[in-house]
Design an enzyme around this catalytic site. Structure first.
Site, PDB file in Angstrom:
ATOM      1  N   GLY A   1      25.131   3.784   4.604  1.00  0.00           N
ATOM      2  CA  GLY A   1      26.326   3.521   3.801  1.00  0.00           C
ATOM      3  C   GLY A   1      26.656   4.606   2.790  1.00  0.00           C
TER       4      GLY A   1
ATOM      5  N   GLY B   1      26.912   7.647   3.969  1.00  0.00           N
ATOM      6  CA  GLY B   1      27.501   8.676   4.838  1.00  0.00           C
ATOM      7  C   GLY B   1      29.020   8.647   4.821  1.00  0.00           C
TER       8      GLY B   1
ATOM      9  N   GLY C   1      30.329   5.198   6.321  1.00  0.00           N
ATOM     10  CA  GLY C   1      29.748   4.113   5.535  1.00  0.00           C
ATOM     11  C   GLY C   1      30.272   4.055   4.111  1.00  0.00           C
TER      12      GLY C   1
ATOM     13  N   LEU D   1      25.080   1.711  10.630  1.00  0.00           N
ATOM     14  CA  LEU D   1      25.675   3.039  10.846  1.00  0.00           C
ATOM     15  C   LEU D   1      24.639   4.160  10.772  1.00  0.00           C
ATOM     16  CD1 LEU D   1      28.855   2.833   8.522  1.00  0.00           C
ATOM     17  CD2 LEU D   1      28.710   2.260  10.931  1.00  0.00           C
TER      18      LEU D   1
ATOM     19  N   THR E   1      23.247  12.267  14.135  1.00  0.00           N
ATOM     20  CA  THR E   1      24.562  12.290  14.787  1.00  0.00           C
ATOM     21  C   THR E   1      24.952  13.610  15.484  1.00  0.00           C
ATOM     22  OG1 THR E   1      25.686  13.004  12.801  1.00  0.00           O
ATOM     23  CG2 THR E   1      25.434  10.627  13.072  1.00  0.00           C
TER      24      THR E   1
ATOM     25  N   SER F   1      29.715   5.024  20.149  1.00  0.00           N
ATOM     26  CA  SER F   1      30.427   6.304  20.135  1.00  0.00           C
ATOM     27  C   SER F   1      31.101   6.559  21.471  1.00  0.00           C
ATOM     28  CB  SER F   1      29.426   7.428  19.866  1.00  0.00           C
ATOM     29  OG  SER F   1      30.018   8.675  20.104  1.00  0.00           O
TER      30      SER F   1
ATOM     31  N   TYR G   1      21.975  12.199  22.277  1.00  0.00           N
ATOM     32  CA  TYR G   1      22.720  11.419  21.274  1.00  0.00           C
ATOM     33  C   TYR G   1      23.504  10.297  21.957  1.00  0.00           C
ATOM     34  CZ  TYR G   1      26.454  10.172  18.015  1.00  0.00           C
ATOM     35  OH  TYR G   1      27.347   9.470  17.245  1.00  0.00           O
TER      36      TYR G   1
ATOM     37  N   ASN H   1      36.315  10.928  17.662  1.00  0.00           N
ATOM     38  CA  ASN H   1      35.937  11.922  16.636  1.00  0.00           C
ATOM     39  C   ASN H   1      36.602  11.575  15.308  1.00  0.00           C
ATOM     40  OD1 ASN H   1      35.301  13.241  19.170  1.00  0.00           O
ATOM     41  ND2 ASN H   1      34.994  15.073  17.931  1.00  0.00           N
TER      42      ASN H   1
END
Ligand code: NAD
Length: 376
Positions: A8, A10, A13, A82, A86, A128, A187, A216
């Site tokens: 959170g 990030g 987040g 989350l 990444t 994703s 990923y 994205n």
């Protein structure tokens, strides 16, 4: 509601936390303030952390650590998971780290929810578009086809467009949620496993799962320090430091760039609406934008003379195109993206102009890929 956001601090987040607080929810954040995202000193150097730290219950901790989960899970109604590693390229050589954090962290959360005595009623998982790998195409005979990874030989010969069983005249179409899942990176594999574990385990323990396959995401707040992911940040960094931009392939590769406010709006709908329960949704704009268009839009946005070098370089495992079909999220949650690419770029560049943009070591991240044979 009491809502726990892992990761959170990030980009997504922290934006989500602020919006949830504005809507009257109480937010707890579990985040390890990873140096790759927040820099060496998040207390003073992280725009993202600073904007939430006094507004949420913040717990510095790791999703791979059981004791940290046990500090934050009691009393929560919803968990938005989350926290993740990444970087698509980085995942191809830090394989164990990516599986440990992304798959391991999710397994630990589900283990605790399955065996502990918690009040959590819903888990929202960040999936994703990377799980789809290459986009969906229509072949000459009208059928939908899903080309696999492009070979190193083909890319080295400058043939960047995909082919399917010898058919090179494929028409790109939007990827819907029923499209084939065939990730081309570790990923992407970890995101697929995270999503499938949450969608499979939660219903069996009386918890409603929701998965969002974000395209994205970009906008004010995205890390300007991370050289491993975020094309808009990397290009902005190079432009701000008057360095030329190496445009991979022929620059015509495309992605669906979705503005952070739209991603937050979709995620809030997923948290608050019952109609989201048990469902997987694409989140994007439904528009494909090429890498060359991104570089030019940023150059214009900053008013800098930007030197663009179209080099034909490529990364193994990169896809050529992918953009989202939004029919499902529109029908079930009433979600429609509001911010056009032009407006989003204007808002993003205005924000970057107010930041101190330290030069990031992008060359180092490329050299790591090259030394492992993952880039030409
Ligand atoms: P981000 O890197 O800005 O945020 C991730 C946060 O997780 C950071 O604050 C980091 O410190 C934290 N974190 C990392 N490892 C952790 C760990 N082991 N324990 C606790 N915290 C940890 O990323 P973001 O762009 O906000 O992405 C959020 C989620 O959305 C991720 O799961 C990502 O895979 C997914 N996603 C993002 C995009 C995008 O374009 N940004 C697209 C598709 C999916």
């Amino acid at each position: 509601m009491n809502i726990l956001i892992t990761g959170g601090a990030g980009f997504i987040g922290s934006s989500l936390a602020l919006q949830l607080i504005a809507r009257g929810h109480s937010v707890t954040v579990l985040d390890n303030l990873s140096e790759q995202i927040h820099g060496a000193d998040a207390e003073t150097g992280s725009f993202l952390f600073q904007r939430i730290k006094d507004k949420v219950q913040f717990v510095k901790g790791d999703v791979c650590n059981e004791a940290d989960w046990k500090k934050v899970l009691p009393g929560q109604d919803v968990v938005v998971h989350l926290a993740a590693e990444t970087g698509t390229g980085q995942s191809m050589y830090l394989i164990r780290k990516y599986t440990d954090v992304n798959i391991g962290g999710t397994s630990l959360m589900l283990d605790l929810l399955a065996n502990g005595n918690y009040d959590v009623k819903k888990v929202v998982i960040a999936s994703s578009r990377a799980i789809y790998g290459e986009g969906r195409y229509k072949a000459g005979d009208g059928t939908y086809v899903y080309p696999g990874s492009r070979s190193k030989e083909r890319l080295s010969a400058g043939k960047f467009d995909v082919e399917y069983k010898g058919d090179e005249n494929l028409q790109l179409v939007a990827t819907d949620e029923e499209s084939k899942i065939h990730p081309t990176s570790v990923y992407g594999i970890t995101k697929q496993v995270q999503e499938q574990m949450v969608m499979t385990v939660c219903p069996s323990i009386g918890v409603s799962p929701v998965a969002f396959r974000y395209q994205n995401v970009y906008g004010p707040g995205q890390s300007l320090k991370n050289p491993y992911t975020g094309i808009l940040s990397i290009f902005s960094n190079l432009i701000k430091h008057n360095q030329s931009i190496n445009i991979f392939e022929d620059g015509k590769e495309s992605r669906d760039f979705v503005f952070i406010d739209d991603v937050v709006a979709a995620t809030v709908a997923g948290i608050e609406m019952k109609e989201a329960d048990g469902e997987v949704f694409n989140v994007g704009t439904g528009v494909a934008t090429t890498v060359l268009e991104v570089a030019e839009a940023l150059g214009n946005g900053y008013g800098n003379e930007t030197s663009l070098q179209i080099t034909g370089d490529f990364r193994v495992g990169d896809i050529r195109h992918n953009y989202a079909d939004l029919t499902k999220i529109q029908q079930k949650l009433g979600f429609v993206p509001r911010v056009s690419f032009a407006e989003g770029i204007a808002r993003f560049t205005a924000w970057v102009n107010e930041q101190e943009v330290a030069l990031i070591d992008y060359t180092k991240s490329l050299n790591e890929m090259k030394s492992k044979g993952l880039m030409k």
